[in-house]
Design a protein around this motif. Sequence first.
Motif, PDB file in Angstrom:
ATOM      1  N   GLY A   1      19.507  30.697  15.013  1.00  0.00           N
ATOM      2  CA  GLY A   1      19.540  32.091  14.039  1.00  0.00           C
ATOM      3  C   GLY A   1      18.623  31.912  12.760  1.00  0.00           C
TER       4      GLY A   1
ATOM      5  N   GLU B   1      20.801  37.091  16.276  1.00  0.00           N
ATOM      6  CA  GLU B   1      20.314  37.207  17.398  1.00  0.00           C
ATOM      7  C   GLU B   1      18.968  36.509  17.800  1.00  0.00           C
ATOM      8  N   GLU B   2      19.004  35.529  18.864  1.00  0.00           N
ATOM      9  CA  GLU B   2      17.607  34.873  19.152  1.00  0.00           C
ATOM     10  C   GLU B   2      16.772  35.926  19.653  1.00  0.00           C
TER      11      GLU B   2
END
Length: 351
Positions: free
Chosen positions: A157, A193-194
């Motif tokens: 994150g 979110e990656e």
Amino acid sequence: MTTARTGEAEGGGRGPRGWREAAQEALYGPGGFYRGPGPGPAGHFRTSVHASPLFAGAVARLLCRVDEALGRPEVLDFVDMAAGRGELITGVLAALPTDVAARVHAYAVELADPPDGLAPRIDWRPALPPEPVTGLLFANEWLDNVPVDVAEVDPAGVPRRVLVRPDGTEELGKPVTGADAGWLARWWPLGAEEGLRAEIGLPRDGAWASAVGTLARGLAVAVDYAHTAAARPPFGTLAAFREGRETTPVPDGSCDLTAHVALDACAAACALPGTRLLSQRDALRALGVSGVRPPLTLASTDPAGYVRALARAGEAAELVAPGGLGDFGWLAQPVGIARDLFVDVADDEEH
């Protein structure tokens, strides 16, 4: 989206480096995309300038409005930022009324050499004029080519700087910190979110503030692919174009490298009263370009005139089309001008 491993190199040598550094060399270094001979930007992508002479005509009308607001100065400056091969500045000069054109000092700011056949009166320069400018500074699709770094959220994150190799492969570098992190937090906050990405617009804010700073009095306008804080694209906008087609971004000098502009951040970088952010559709309509088809009755009374008017309407429609050129953003910032230069056409004619 980046799929390569996380790395530690931050530039130098032949290893990966940030997109800002890589794009700067690829676009503007020796042998860079914008430094070489050839057709210039027109050979690789279509801009409003190339779509129709109506665009240059609208800019000429805007310059006339600036002239009026300034009280018709003895010398009226027109600065064309990122002048390409001089298409816009040539079109604007041709569209001006004779009395206005006679007072215009025309600057074309472009790193590439001037094209053959350029009018001698056009002052072609590789950088902004050092002297104060009184008039209109117009930057059409300049800021999207001011190189910026790209950030991407890692699996933990954390936003990290995206590094790129000469062949275009990417990996993640160190976490974004300092002023760049502050810019992201204010203007393009990334979630956890990656894979979420953002272009860090701080260099563009600085470039625009410097350009506006050359104005003693007048109006500065930036026109570009743009977005604002209410609708940032979740995975960024980094793209490349070659010979009229979109291609994979590779920082090797073979293609244009571009990313949409956070025009709201640019506006805040030199906050000025009267600043306006509007779509190209609204800006051009205020300058008399609407795309309205001519009445069918003209076809019977003046067939040739009807065909010409229909062609102009088609060109205008492309310039203001939703989902296309009409969605471009216009940032207009006046310096020493109180009047709104983007009034409704009818209102403008009344005055």
